[in-house]
Design a protein around this motif. Sequence first.
Motif: not given
Length: 270
Positions: A26-27, A240-246, A248-253, A259-270
Amino acid sequence: MADHSTDGAWDLIVTPWHLDEHIPAFPIPATATQAIRPVLPAGSVPARMSLLHQAVADAVTRAARPLVLSGDCPTSRAAVAGLQRRHRDLAVLWLDAHGDFNTPAISTSGYLGGMALAMLTGRTPDLFDDTLGLRPVPDTSVVLADARDLDPAERDALTTSHVRRVPPDPAAITSALGQLGPAPVYVHLDIDVIDSAQLAGARFPSGPGPSLAQIEECLAAACATANIAAAYIACAWLPEHVSDQTSRQTITRLAAALGASLAWHEPAGG
């Protein structure tokens, strides 16, 4: 009058669980205030969930303005119980492809994730112990948006309830929230409300539905209309998909629409 609550900072609480199962992948955003990872002893699923929910409720109680990222919908009972410790009255805006209005008596699968809104409205009194002190939210204080994928008995239960159902449309949500009065609002969003074509890897894809952009507009409309006391994003992707780049992008949007700004650690893979 609108509280324009996106002006306030959010306290980001992450609960990387699906029911009583921890989701290691989980991201967790770098901006998270807390990640809830209690050690759950062996026992029944409801008993284990009760312990998890107590930890989440305590975290929500401490947070000034909680935004919860979770792997399921039933943990919403913990978020609402925590909010009720400081708010006597609370309204709920629930955006979901499903109604989550099943109960043990009518569910064909017994899946607890399909009962989350029924839990909040007091329809599952014997499912958990009463340690949370959750007070049932009146049907008349609940707005359910979308819910396009319903079981037959669940549909009947919603029809005979006083839950207000609306399409996933900003104008409809604005109107419905405007009729709820001044009570602070808990916003719950399950990502599967988004059109399945835009949502790879969802646990329970529900076919054509509103676009991600339309859901962003719904969230922004809610924030412009109501006093949003807390929000919750159910990140219901397969593990197996919850941490995909897409993903995380959906969660961020979605968080940004609140009104919340999320920042992420560098992912191990996307």
